[in-house]
Design a protein around this motif. Structure first.
Motif, PDB file in Angstrom:
ATOM      1  N   ARG A   1      -5.065 -31.674  36.960  1.00 46.56           N
ATOM      2  CA  ARG A   1      -6.335 -30.961  36.794  1.00 46.56           C
ATOM      3  C   ARG A   1      -6.113 -29.479  37.114  1.00 46.56           C
ATOM      4  NH1 ARG A   1     -10.446 -33.235  40.693  1.00 46.56           N
ATOM      5  NH2 ARG A   1      -8.617 -33.100  42.035  1.00 46.56           N
ATOM      6  N   ILE A   2      -6.273 -28.627  36.106  1.00 52.75           N
ATOM      7  CA  ILE A   2      -6.129 -27.182  36.275  1.00 52.75           C
ATOM      8  C   ILE A   2      -7.494 -26.537  36.013  1.00 52.75           C
ATOM      9  CG2 ILE A   2      -4.917 -25.095  35.562  1.00 52.75           C
ATOM     10  CD1 ILE A   2      -3.086 -27.200  36.789  1.00 52.75           C
TER      11      ILE A   2
ATOM     12  N   ARG B   1      -3.578 -21.126  26.403  1.00 50.22           N
ATOM     13  CA  ARG B   1      -2.498 -21.695  27.217  1.00 50.22           C
ATOM     14  C   ARG B   1      -1.161 -21.528  26.497  1.00 50.22           C
ATOM     15  NH1 ARG B   1      -3.685 -27.675  28.002  1.00 50.22           N
ATOM     16  NH2 ARG B   1      -2.684 -27.841  25.950  1.00 50.22           N
ATOM     17  N   SER B   2      -0.090 -21.314  27.298  1.00 48.00           N
ATOM     18  CA  SER B   2       1.235 -21.122  26.717  1.00 48.00           C
ATOM     19  C   SER B   2       2.298 -21.570  27.712  1.00 48.00           C
ATOM     20  CB  SER B   2       1.455 -19.641  26.364  1.00 48.00           C
ATOM     21  OG  SER B   2       2.798 -19.390  25.983  1.00 48.00           O
TER      22      SER B   2
ATOM     23  N   GLN C   1       2.792 -25.905  35.389  1.00 52.17           N
ATOM     24  CA  GLN C   1       3.359 -24.563  35.444  1.00 52.17           C
ATOM     25  C   GLN C   1       3.146 -23.812  34.131  1.00 52.17           C
ATOM     26  OE1 GLN C   1       4.804 -23.052  38.289  1.00 52.17           O
ATOM     27  NE2 GLN C   1       3.756 -24.846  39.135  1.00 52.17           N
ATOM     28  N   MET C   2       2.139 -24.193  33.366  1.00 58.37           N
ATOM     29  CA  MET C   2       1.785 -23.480  32.148  1.00 58.37           C
ATOM     30  C   MET C   2       1.146 -22.133  32.500  1.00 58.37           C
ATOM     31  SD  MET C   2       2.697 -25.500  29.623  1.00 58.37           S
ATOM     32  CE  MET C   2       1.749 -25.068  28.158  1.00 58.37           C
TER      33      MET C   2
ATOM     34  N   LYS D   1      -1.645 -15.891  33.778  1.00 60.40           N
ATOM     35  CA  LYS D   1      -1.494 -16.377  35.143  1.00 60.40           C
ATOM     36  C   LYS D   1      -1.002 -17.820  35.143  1.00 60.40           C
ATOM     37  CE  LYS D   1      -4.996 -13.677  37.630  1.00 60.40           C
ATOM     38  NZ  LYS D   1      -6.159 -13.786  38.553  1.00 60.40           N
ATOM     39  N   LYS D   2      -0.237 -18.161  36.189  1.00 62.22           N
ATOM     40  CA  LYS D   2       0.144 -19.544  36.439  1.00 62.22           C
ATOM     41  C   LYS D   2      -0.785 -20.120  37.513  1.00 62.22           C
ATOM     42  CE  LYS D   2       4.483 -20.616  36.836  1.00 62.22           C
ATOM     43  NZ  LYS D   2       5.911 -20.601  37.272  1.00 62.22           N
ATOM     44  N   PRO D   3      -0.960 -21.445  37.529  1.00 60.15           N
ATOM     45  CA  PRO D   3      -1.852 -22.056  38.520  1.00 60.15           C
ATOM     46  C   PRO D   3      -1.356 -21.873  39.957  1.00 60.15           C
ATOM     47  CG  PRO D   3      -1.393 -23.573  36.713  1.00 60.15           C
ATOM     48  CD  PRO D   3      -0.436 -22.430  36.562  1.00 60.15           C
TER      49      PRO D   3
END
Length: 273
Positions: A34-35, A53-54, A86-87, A106-108
């Motif tokens: 869950r992000i 997202r990338s 780590q998307m 940004k990364k989570p």
């Protein structure tokens, strides 16, 4: 998709009251795939906000959702389909139908990392608020022993005004403008450009009087080949991500007021920042 949005709003009350305001936003890893991507929106006339997202920070971004109501002050999305935690995420923001922004990617962060980052930001902003308040007090209630503001102090006020443009009350903004004007040295004619790059490599457009004047902006490669144009300016502060310029290097801008060019600038976008 509706179920995903409902799930997000169930726990939106647990977000920090110091939630980031656009163009800044937060990305938090809640665990169990869950992000949470969330933000406060202080822009007016926001037409569209899409979450992208990338697998890397610069390229291959794909929109995964367009929020139903981009004008909501507090908004966000719960991503449960990311390949891994780590998307990279960014936002595409369309303002007034013609001006757009790609935020930085940004990364989570985990909850604890996010709380730490917010607390550090609040502390730094509070320290800067205190410094600016003392400088304004120094001007309003001068003492014979006080020297005039230094160039460094004037720069602090300028940067503070530009970085808080969307949050400063008009009275404070006008007061800072007066102080800067009164302490400017007339013998030096140093242009203050309204289209500049920030420390993060983003293109910042600052137009305090956008309500009173009709502005448009053209962007060019360094060899004068045309890139794109912003035909309508409807915000005092706009941020363009460097991805709009496709590569690092030198670029040129032309600012027009009622069809007449009033500022021409050359700026550099770094490869890494």
């Amino acid at each position: 998709m509706r179920k995903t949005f409902l799930s997000f709003f169930i726990f939106i009350a647990t977000l920090s009251p110091a939630q980031d305001s656009l163009p800044d936003f937060s990305v938090v890893n809640k665990g169990n795939n869950r992000i949470v991507i969330s933000w406060n929106n202080k822009f007016k006339l926001t037409r569209q906000i899409s979450v992208q997202r990338s697998p890397d920070s610069l390229n291959n971004f794909k929109s995964i959702v367009t929020v139903p109501d981009p004008m909501n002050r507090q908004n966000g999305y719960l991503d449960t389909r990311a390949p891994h935690d780590q998307m990279f995420y960014r936002l595409y923001i369309l303002v007034d139908g013609s001006n757009f922004i790609f935020t930085k990617s940004k990364k989570p962060l985990t909850d604890s990392q996010q709380v730490k980052a917010i607390n550090e930001k609040v502390i730094q902003e509070a320290k800067l608020d205190s410094v600016v308040l003392k400088l304004l007090e120094k001007i309003e209630h001068p003492k014979a022993s006080d020297p005039a503001l230094t160039e460094e102090e004037i720069l602090i006020l300028k940067n503070y005004r530009n970085s808080r443009m969307d949050r400063l009350p008009d009275s404070i903004s006008r007061k800072i403008d007066r102080v800067i004007k009164l302490n400017s040295k007339p013998e030096f004619n140093i242009p203050v450009y309204r289209i500049v790059t920030t420390r993060e490599g983003l293109v910042q457009i600052s137009l305090n009087d956008f309500k009173d004047k009709k502005y448009s902006i053209k962007f060019f490669e360094d060899d004068d080949s045309f890139l794109f144009e912003l035909k309508t300016i409807s915000e005092s502060l706009l941020i363009l991500d460097k991805s709009n310029f496709y590569h690092s290097g030198w670029f040129k801008s032309e600012l027009y007021e009622n069809g007449k060019m009033v500022e021409k600038n050359r700026f550099f976008i770094p490869k890494d920042f």
